[in-house]
Design an enzyme around this catalytic site. Structure first.
Site, PDB file in Angstrom:
ATOM      1  N   THR A   5       0.865  -1.106   0.101  1.00  0.00           N
ATOM      2  CA  THR A   5      -0.018  -0.003  -0.051  1.00  0.00           C
ATOM      3  C   THR A   5       0.910   1.295   0.035  1.00  0.00           C
ATOM      4  O   THR A   5       1.805   1.065   0.666  1.00  0.00           O
ATOM      5  CB  THR A   5      -0.992   0.051   1.197  1.00  0.00           C
ATOM      6  OG1 THR A   5      -1.945   1.189   0.995  1.00  0.00           O
ATOM      7  CG2 THR A   5      -0.269   0.010   2.464  1.00  0.00           C
ATOM      8  N   ASP A  19      -7.456  -3.934  -0.150  1.00  0.00           N
ATOM      9  CA  ASP A  19      -8.464  -2.989  -1.224  1.00  0.00           C
ATOM     10  C   ASP A  19      -9.656  -2.880  -0.277  1.00  0.00           C
ATOM     11  O   ASP A  19     -10.244  -3.869   0.344  1.00  0.00           O
ATOM     12  CB  ASP A  19      -8.708  -3.584  -2.458  1.00  0.00           C
ATOM     13  CG  ASP A  19      -9.006  -2.602  -3.294  1.00  0.00           C
ATOM     14  OD1 ASP A  19      -8.205  -1.687  -3.731  1.00  0.00           O
ATOM     15  OD2 ASP A  19     -10.212  -2.550  -3.924  1.00  0.00           O
ATOM     16  N   SER A  20     -10.138  -1.778  -0.090  1.00  0.00           N
ATOM     17  CA  SER A  20     -11.071  -1.326   0.840  1.00  0.00           C
ATOM     18  C   SER A  20     -11.756  -0.146   0.439  1.00  0.00           C
ATOM     19  O   SER A  20     -11.330   0.604  -0.371  1.00  0.00           O
ATOM     20  CB  SER A  20     -10.628  -1.120   2.327  1.00  0.00           C
ATOM     21  OG  SER A  20      -9.517  -0.344   2.185  1.00  0.00           O
ATOM     22  N   PHE A  39      -9.261   8.256   8.976  1.00  0.00           N
ATOM     23  CA  PHE A  39      -9.003   8.748   7.755  1.00  0.00           C
ATOM     24  C   PHE A  39     -10.284   8.500   6.922  1.00  0.00           C
ATOM     25  O   PHE A  39     -11.112   7.955   7.416  1.00  0.00           O
ATOM     26  CB  PHE A  39      -7.590   8.063   7.165  1.00  0.00           C
ATOM     27  CG  PHE A  39      -7.755   6.791   6.845  1.00  0.00           C
ATOM     28  CD1 PHE A  39      -7.530   5.884   7.796  1.00  0.00           C
ATOM     29  CD2 PHE A  39      -8.091   6.291   5.262  1.00  0.00           C
ATOM     30  CE1 PHE A  39      -7.902   4.534   7.182  1.00  0.00           C
ATOM     31  CE2 PHE A  39      -8.185   5.179   4.850  1.00  0.00           C
ATOM     32  CZ  PHE A  39      -7.899   4.206   5.828  1.00  0.00           C
ATOM     33  N   GLY A  40      -9.999   8.895   5.560  1.00  0.00           N
ATOM     34  CA  GLY A  40     -11.199   8.788   4.657  1.00  0.00           C
ATOM     35  C   GLY A  40     -12.537   8.848   5.103  1.00  0.00           C
ATOM     36  O   GLY A  40     -12.900  10.162   5.604  1.00  0.00           O
ATOM     37  N   TYR A  41     -13.385   8.117   5.025  1.00  0.00           N
ATOM     38  CA  TYR A  41     -14.827   8.358   5.209  1.00  0.00           C
ATOM     39  C   TYR A  41     -15.263   8.186   6.949  1.00  0.00           C
ATOM     40  O   TYR A  41     -16.458   8.399   7.134  1.00  0.00           O
ATOM     41  CB  TYR A  41     -15.759   7.418   4.687  1.00  0.00           C
ATOM     42  CG  TYR A  41     -15.897   7.498   2.960  1.00  0.00           C
ATOM     43  CD1 TYR A  41     -16.319   8.916   2.288  1.00  0.00           C
ATOM     44  CD2 TYR A  41     -14.824   6.813   2.428  1.00  0.00           C
ATOM     45  CE1 TYR A  41     -16.244   8.555   1.055  1.00  0.00           C
ATOM     46  CE2 TYR A  41     -14.601   6.907   0.917  1.00  0.00           C
ATOM     47  CZ  TYR A  41     -15.422   8.064   0.153  1.00  0.00           C
ATOM     48  OH  TYR A  41     -15.110   8.064  -1.064  1.00  0.00           O
ATOM     49  N   ASP A  42     -14.131   8.142   7.656  1.00  0.00           N
ATOM     50  CA  ASP A  42     -14.497   7.967   9.083  1.00  0.00           C
ATOM     51  C   ASP A  42     -15.205   9.011   9.828  1.00  0.00           C
ATOM     52  O   ASP A  42     -16.217   8.560  10.591  1.00  0.00           O
ATOM     53  CB  ASP A  42     -13.103   7.841  10.011  1.00  0.00           C
ATOM     54  CG  ASP A  42     -12.437   6.374   9.675  1.00  0.00           C
ATOM     55  OD1 ASP A  42     -12.913   5.382   9.024  1.00  0.00           O
ATOM     56  OD2 ASP A  42     -11.165   6.373  10.068  1.00  0.00           O
ATOM     57  N   HIS A  68     -13.495  -3.136   9.685  1.00  0.00           N
ATOM     58  CA  HIS A  68     -13.288  -4.130   8.787  1.00  0.00           C
ATOM     59  C   HIS A  68     -12.105  -4.568   8.311  1.00  0.00           C
ATOM     60  O   HIS A  68     -11.741  -5.958   8.239  1.00  0.00           O
ATOM     61  CB  HIS A  68     -13.795  -3.527   7.359  1.00  0.00           C
ATOM     62  CG  HIS A  68     -13.103  -2.038   7.332  1.00  0.00           C
ATOM     63  ND1 HIS A  68     -13.331  -1.096   8.089  1.00  0.00           N
ATOM     64  CD2 HIS A  68     -12.609  -1.444   6.299  1.00  0.00           C
ATOM     65  CE1 HIS A  68     -12.879  -0.070   7.847  1.00  0.00           C
ATOM     66  NE2 HIS A  68     -12.245  -0.289   6.463  1.00  0.00           N
ATOM     67  N   ARG A  69     -11.051  -3.744   8.528  1.00  0.00           N
ATOM     68  CA  ARG A  69      -9.680  -4.215   8.349  1.00  0.00           C
ATOM     69  C   ARG A  69      -8.885  -4.903   9.418  1.00  0.00           C
ATOM     70  O   ARG A  69      -8.401  -6.101   9.415  1.00  0.00           O
ATOM     71  CB  ARG A  69      -8.797  -2.865   8.535  1.00  0.00           C
ATOM     72  CG  ARG A  69      -7.498  -2.982   8.207  1.00  0.00           C
ATOM     73  CD  ARG A  69      -6.648  -1.735   7.890  1.00  0.00           C
ATOM     74  NE  ARG A  69      -7.221  -1.262   6.542  1.00  0.00           N
ATOM     75  CZ  ARG A  69      -8.062  -0.323   6.341  1.00  0.00           C
ATOM     76  NH1 ARG A  69      -8.486   0.591   7.274  1.00  0.00           N
ATOM     77  NH2 ARG A  69      -8.711   0.031   5.241  1.00  0.00           N
TER      78      ARG A  69
END
Ligand code: ITT
Length: 206
Positions: A9, A69-70, A153-156, A181-182
């Site tokens: 990644t 991939d998430s 991060f991201g959509y958190d 999910h991770r």
């Protein structure tokens, strides 16, 4: 055990979460291999893209590679942004723009709230260009139109996991890493490592 693992990644947030959840592994990321070309994510599913990344990075580095991939799937948007999560608003990895786009789209559908959604994490482990095993984790919840929190991060900041009233970005990292999910995918990775024992332990870095 100090298993050597290359996390396929360029996303430093993902890499930090994976390293925190797998403390027994000695981890490298693509930052340690700056000359590798980009892996094109041409798959149609999270699992296909994870396999592409793990196979190519293991072949190019000679190490044991784990790819993640998430993304976020929103029911009211027929599963979008899905595999496009990182580049939903156009520019790859622009979390603010992605969140603004998601909020704009869901604000127009306000009458359909609450907005059921889930995060997916597909992982693939590979060596010498060959897939060894695949894993998936899922975190169900809903999207709030009032972003909150500065962690993660991201959509958190937009995602409220089932069983919680706060967003993922309001949770401390240890709590997110216990339920995400991770984390669910990595539980399976750790079980795979335990089951495979020494067979995977001695893959040296080149
Ligand atoms: P690599 O392919 O280099 O791993 P990437 O960020 O491009 O990095 P993905 O294609 O898997 O990775 O896209 C992941 C996107 O999904 C990420 O940029 C976020 O927008 C979202 N995402 C994934 N996991 C997340 C999490 O735990 N919290 C918030 N958003 C997440």
């Amino acid at each position: 055990m100090n298993r050597e693992l290359i996390i396929a990644t360029r996303n430093t947030h993902k890499a930090q979460e994976i390293a925190a959840i797998l403390p027994a592994c000695r981890i490298r990321t693509l930052a340690d291999f700056p000359n590798l070309p980009e892996v094109e994510e041409t798959g149609r599913t999270f699992a296909e893209n994870a396999a592409l990344k793990a196979r190519q990075i293991s072949a190019r580095t000679g190490g044991l590679a784990l790819a993640d991939d998430s993304g976020l799937c929103v029911e009211a948007l027929s599963g979008m942004p899905g595999i496009l999560s990182a580049r939903y608003a156009g520019e790859h990895g622009n979390d603010d723009a992605n969140n603004r786009k998601l909020l704009a789209e869901l604000s127009a559908l306000r009458s359909l709230a609450p907005f059921r959604a889930h995060f997916v994490c597909a992982m693939c482990l590979a060596r010498d260009g060959q897939e060894l095993a695949a894993f998936t984790g899922c975190l169900p919840g809903r999207i709030t139109l009032s972003p909150r929190g500065a962690n993660g991060f991201g959509y958190d900041p937009l995602f409220v996991p089932d069983g919680f009233s706060c967003t993922l970005a309001e949770l401390p990292a240890e709590k997110k890493n216990a339920i995400s999910h991770r984390a669910k995918a990595l539980e399976q990775v750790a079980a795979y490592f335990d089951a495979e024992g020494d067979a995977l332990s001695h893959t040296p870095f080149p």
